[in-house]
Design an enzyme around this catalytic site. Structure first.
Site, PDB file in Angstrom:
ATOM      1  N   GLN A 131       0.837  -1.206   0.000  1.00 29.81           N
ATOM      2  CA  GLN A 131       0.000   0.000   0.000  1.00 29.81           C
ATOM      3  C   GLN A 131       0.869   1.252   0.000  1.00 29.81           C
ATOM      4  O   GLN A 131       1.067   1.883   1.033  1.00 29.81           O
ATOM      5  CB  GLN A 131      -0.890  -0.041   1.249  1.00 29.81           C
ATOM      6  N   PHE A 132       1.376   1.643  -1.180  1.00 30.31           N
ATOM      7  CA  PHE A 132       2.221   2.841  -1.247  1.00 30.31           C
ATOM      8  C   PHE A 132       1.451   4.099  -0.887  1.00 30.31           C
ATOM      9  O   PHE A 132       2.029   5.101  -0.474  1.00 30.31           O
ATOM     10  CB  PHE A 132       2.878   2.973  -2.625  1.00 30.31           C
ATOM     11  N   THR A 133       0.112   4.067  -0.993  1.00 35.67           N
ATOM     12  CA  THR A 133      -0.672   5.268  -0.708  1.00 35.67           C
ATOM     13  C   THR A 133      -0.644   5.652   0.772  1.00 35.67           C
ATOM     14  O   THR A 133      -1.104   6.737   1.131  1.00 35.67           O
ATOM     15  CB  THR A 133      -2.128   5.133  -1.188  1.00 35.67           C
TER      16      THR A 133
END
Length: 149
Positions: A78-80
């Site tokens: 989950q880079f966000t």
């Protein structure tokens, strides 16, 4: 490194309409890597996730870990988690680790959790995923290796 850990009754991840990872009772963990993350950040997050005492004992107190309850962990990249909204409404992801660096950290985190004897399922790195979960509690915690005490 950041993680959002949720206590779940079940969770699954689909890619292209096929389930690629699923668990029953345990933790759904969204995991993001930040530029400059080190092995120390990885150790901190994996030890914290494995040791979180957020499952209820027979007295109704949150004192048991995922291992204690024989649960599993579903880890979703989950880079966000590193989205910065300080300048407007469109997020900037400048602080997120580059994809290949993040992939190495993500895979290492999954292996370290497995080495603790915890069953681990995963999503698919860099894929568009549909995540389904039955959150228990709800119990949701945010962990950040750069904000350790």
């Amino acid at each position: 490194m950041r993680a959002v850990a949720q206590r779940v009754l079940s969770a699954s991840v689909e890619v292209d309409a096929a389930v690629v990872g699923e668990i029953e009772h345990g933790l759904l963990v969204y995991l993001g890597a930040e530029k400059g993350d080190t092995d120390e950040d990885l150790d901190y997050i994996t030890r914290k996730v494995a040791g979180l005492r957020i499952f209820e004992d027979d007295r109704g107190k949150m004192s048991l870990s995922v291992s204690d309850v024989r649960g599993a962990i579903l880890v979703v990249s989950q880079f966000t988690l590193f989205g910065d909204l300080s300048r407007g409404r469109r997020p900037s992801f400048d602080d997120a680790a580059p994809p290949e660096e993040a992939r190495v950290l993500y895979e290492a985190a999954c292996e370290r959790l497995r080495s603790e004897g915890i069953p681990v399922s995963t999503g698919r790195f860099r894929a568009h995923m549909i995540v389904r979960s039955a959150i228990d509690g709800p119990v949701t915690l945010i962990l950040d290796s750069r904000k350790r005490v």
